[in-house]
Motif scaffolding. Structure first.
Motif, PDB file in Angstrom:
ATOM      1  N   GLY A 227       0.767  -1.234   0.000  1.00 48.13           N
ATOM      2  CA  GLY A 227       0.000   0.000   0.000  1.00 48.13           C
ATOM      3  C   GLY A 227       0.799   1.286   0.000  1.00 48.13           C
ATOM      4  O   GLY A 227       0.233   2.371   0.003  1.00 48.13           O
ATOM      5  N   GLY A 228       2.116   1.208   0.019  1.00 52.98           N
ATOM      6  CA  GLY A 228       2.922   2.426   0.051  1.00 52.98           C
ATOM      7  C   GLY A 228       3.362   2.787   1.452  1.00 52.98           C
ATOM      8  O   GLY A 228       2.854   2.255   2.444  1.00 52.98           O
ATOM      9  N   SER A 229       4.333   3.707   1.542  1.00 48.34           N
ATOM     10  CA  SER A 229       4.947   4.096   2.823  1.00 48.34           C
ATOM     11  C   SER A 229       5.374   2.855   3.598  1.00 48.34           C
ATOM     12  O   SER A 229       5.185   2.756   4.807  1.00 48.34           O
ATOM     13  N   GLY A 230       5.946   1.900   2.866  1.00 47.64           N
ATOM     14  CA  GLY A 230       6.266   0.625   3.492  1.00 47.64           C
ATOM     15  C   GLY A 230       7.667   0.128   3.213  1.00 47.64           C
ATOM     16  O   GLY A 230       8.367   0.608   2.321  1.00 47.64           O
ATOM     17  N   LEU A 231       8.061  -0.864   4.012  1.00 47.75           N
ATOM     18  CA  LEU A 231       9.306  -1.589   3.811  1.00 47.75           C
ATOM     19  C   LEU A 231       8.941  -2.944   3.229  1.00 47.75           C
ATOM     20  O   LEU A 231       8.212  -3.726   3.857  1.00 47.75           O
ATOM     21  N   TYR A 232       9.451  -3.240   2.048  1.00 44.29           N
ATOM     22  CA  TYR A 232       9.104  -4.479   1.353  1.00 44.29           C
ATOM     23  C   TYR A 232      10.384  -5.263   1.046  1.00 44.29           C
ATOM     24  O   TYR A 232      11.281  -4.756   0.360  1.00 44.29           O
ATOM     25  N   ILE A 233      10.450  -6.476   1.565  1.00 36.30           N
ATOM     26  CA  ILE A 233      11.603  -7.348   1.376  1.00 36.30           C
ATOM     27  C   ILE A 233      11.172  -8.489   0.470  1.00 36.30           C
ATOM     28  O   ILE A 233      10.259  -9.255   0.815  1.00 36.30           O
ATOM     29  N   LEU A 234      11.801  -8.602  -0.685  1.00 31.95           N
ATOM     30  CA  LEU A 234      11.371  -9.563  -1.704  1.00 31.95           C
ATOM     31  C   LEU A 234      12.493 -10.534  -2.024  1.00 31.95           C
ATOM     32  O   LEU A 234      13.602 -10.129  -2.375  1.00 31.95           O
ATOM     33  N   ASP A 235      12.189 -11.825  -1.921  1.00 39.33           N
ATOM     34  CA  ASP A 235      13.168 -12.859  -2.228  1.00 39.33           C
ATOM     35  C   ASP A 235      12.790 -13.551  -3.530  1.00 39.33           C
ATOM     36  O   ASP A 235      11.804 -14.279  -3.600  1.00 39.33           O
ATOM     37  N   GLU A 236      13.555 -13.275  -4.592  1.00 33.56           N
ATOM     38  CA  GLU A 236      13.356 -13.835  -5.921  1.00 33.56           C
ATOM     39  C   GLU A 236      11.913 -13.686  -6.409  1.00 33.56           C
ATOM     40  O   GLU A 236      11.253 -14.669  -6.740  1.00 33.56           O
ATOM     41  N   PRO A 237      11.407 -12.453  -6.471  1.00 37.80           N
ATOM     42  CA  PRO A 237      10.021 -12.234  -6.902  1.00 37.80           C
ATOM     43  C   PRO A 237       9.766 -12.639  -8.350  1.00 37.80           C
ATOM     44  O   PRO A 237       8.620 -12.851  -8.742  1.00 37.80           O
ATOM     45  N   GLU A 238      10.834 -12.762  -9.145  1.00 34.03           N
ATOM     46  CA  GLU A 238      10.658 -13.126 -10.551  1.00 34.03           C
ATOM     47  C   GLU A 238      10.332 -14.599 -10.739  1.00 34.03           C
ATOM     48  O   GLU A 238       9.971 -15.026 -11.852  1.00 34.03           O
ATOM     49  N   ALA A 239      10.437 -15.413  -9.671  1.00 39.80           N
ATOM     50  CA  ALA A 239      10.300 -16.866  -9.797  1.00 39.80           C
ATOM     51  C   ALA A 239       8.982 -17.276 -10.446  1.00 39.80           C
ATOM     52  O   ALA A 239       8.928 -18.274 -11.167  1.00 39.80           O
ATOM     53  N   ALA A 240       7.922 -16.519 -10.208  1.00 37.78           N
ATOM     54  CA  ALA A 240       6.612 -16.890 -10.739  1.00 37.78           C
ATOM     55  C   ALA A 240       6.174 -16.008 -11.908  1.00 37.78           C
ATOM     56  O   ALA A 240       5.069 -16.188 -12.425  1.00 37.78           O
ATOM     57  N   LEU A 241       7.002 -15.068 -12.318  1.00 34.24           N
ATOM     58  CA  LEU A 241       6.550 -14.047 -13.262  1.00 34.24           C
ATOM     59  C   LEU A 241       7.195 -14.186 -14.642  1.00 34.24           C
ATOM     60  O   LEU A 241       8.405 -14.376 -14.760  1.00 34.24           O
ATOM     61  N   SER A 242       6.365 -14.061 -15.676  1.00 31.59           N
ATOM     62  CA  SER A 242       6.865 -14.008 -17.043  1.00 31.59           C
ATOM     63  C   SER A 242       7.603 -12.687 -17.244  1.00 31.59           C
ATOM     64  O   SER A 242       7.457 -11.756 -16.437  1.00 31.59           O
ATOM     65  N   PRO A 243       8.405 -12.565 -18.308  1.00 34.23           N
ATOM     66  CA  PRO A 243       9.076 -11.289 -18.569  1.00 34.23           C
ATOM     67  C   PRO A 243       8.106 -10.109 -18.634  1.00 34.23           C
ATOM     68  O   PRO A 243       8.405  -9.026 -18.110  1.00 34.23           O
ATOM     69  N   MET A 244       6.936 -10.301 -19.249  1.00 29.26           N
ATOM     70  CA  MET A 244       5.957  -9.210 -19.316  1.00 29.26           C
ATOM     71  C   MET A 244       5.460  -8.824 -17.933  1.00 29.26           C
ATOM     72  O   MET A 244       5.315  -7.642 -17.612  1.00 29.26           O
ATOM     73  N   ARG A 245       5.199  -9.838 -17.087  1.00 31.20           N
ATOM     74  CA  ARG A 245       4.737  -9.562 -15.729  1.00 31.20           C
ATOM     75  C   ARG A 245       5.834  -8.923 -14.887  1.00 31.20           C
ATOM     76  O   ARG A 245       5.552  -8.161 -13.967  1.00 31.20           O
ATOM     77  N   GLN A 246       7.078  -9.229 -15.184  1.00 26.38           N
ATOM     78  CA  GLN A 246       8.177  -8.579 -14.482  1.00 26.38           C
ATOM     79  C   GLN A 246       8.213  -7.090 -14.812  1.00 26.38           C
ATOM     80  O   GLN A 246       8.531  -6.263 -13.944  1.00 26.38           O
ATOM     81  N   LEU A 247       7.876  -6.749 -16.041  1.00 28.74           N
ATOM     82  CA  LEU A 247       7.793  -5.337 -16.416  1.00 28.74           C
ATOM     83  C   LEU A 247       6.652  -4.649 -15.669  1.00 28.74           C
ATOM     84  O   LEU A 247       6.781  -3.502 -15.234  1.00 28.74           O
ATOM     85  N   THR A 248       5.533  -5.368 -15.510  1.00 31.25           N
ATOM     86  CA  THR A 248       4.407  -4.834 -14.734  1.00 31.25           C
ATOM     87  C   THR A 248       4.832  -4.597 -13.292  1.00 31.25           C
ATOM     88  O   THR A 248       4.517  -3.567 -12.693  1.00 31.25           O
TER      89      THR A 248
END
Length: 250
Positions: A159-180
């Motif tokens: 939602g914003g104003s947040g701390l977001y820690i992401l571990d390999e977020p691309e694992a489930a995403l196609s190249p197009m979804r990675q652009l999104t």
């Protein structure tokens, strides 16, 4: 960047090396841990990249746990545990926080995303108060494809104003979804968010207002186009036939 750096949610992580029992035992033997003294975070986006087995996920898990997130993912309000496999590394690191406290936060990891989705469904089946799934787009994450569910969390729950820690977020995403995802990441950064991301994706790590630490004989700050991931992908795309011939030589 001075004032902005003071106001970021996490300024740095430090390994309390004097407390480490032995650098020959797990997880202290991992390169991401053994080479850590103090790592400074970018006020907007910090990328940690490197080969498999260097310990990127382990150090991210420790940072998340030390901050108060559930080691298997989610917000600080999640406390489920399907199997206690996380290390005790969070007890050996020190986080230096900024002036302001994040209003939102999330630890998103590909490895245990299924467990997170299951816990959300279990909590909603309890029927206590508002449906938790409404914060994730209104549809059970299990009723979506893995990639759709992953992106739904990123689009709807962050939602914003947040701390977001992401571990390999691309694992489930196609190249197009990675652009999104990259576009949404920028929106959240503009809304005073900070990201710490471990990734193998040359698309995701292309975000310009960031710092990239490459794990190769320790943490080295590198420019995007100097990362091994970018260089290998570029060479393959520009010379795919030749590289395939070399790889498939008998």
């Amino acid at each position: 960047m001075g004032l902005q750096k003071i106001n970021q949610y996490l300024r740095s992580v430090e390994l309390c090396r004097s407390k480490v029992p032995s650098f020959s035992q797990y997880p202290f033997c991992l390169q991401a841990v053994s080479s850590l003294t103090t790592l400074e975070f970018h006020p907007k986006v910090t990328f940690i990249v490197g080969e498999n087995g260097t310990g990127k996920s382990t150090i991210l898990e420790a940072i998340a746990a030390a901050y108060g997130f559930n080691p298997e993912g989610g917000t600080i309000n999640f406390n489920f545990s399907t199997r206690s496999t996380h290390s005790e590394l969070h007890d050996y690191i020190k986080l230096v926080k900024g002036v302001w406290r994040a209003e939102d936060g999330f630890f998103l990891r590909a490895e245990s995303f299924y467990n997170l989705a299951s816990n959300i469904d279990d909590l909603d089946e309890g029927g206590l108060g508002a449906r938790l799934v409404d914060s994730y787009g209104g549809t059970s994450l299990h009723e979506q494809s893995h990639g759709e569910a992953f992106l739904s969390v990123f689009i709807n729950r962050f939602g914003g104003s947040g701390l977001y820690i992401l571990d390999e977020p691309e694992a489930a995403l196609s190249p197009m979804r990675q652009l999104t995802m990259l576009s949404r990441l920028h929106q959240l950064v503009q809304d005073n968010s900070q990201f710490i991301i471990a990734t193998h994706s040359p698309i995701i790590m292309s975000y310009p207002d960031s710092v990239i630490y490459e794990l190769k004989n320790g943490y080295t700050e590198v420019a995007y186009k100097d990362t091994e991931h970018y260089q290998i992908m570029k060479r393959f795309i520009n010379n795919s036939d030749k590289m395939l011939d070399l790889l498939m030589e008998e």
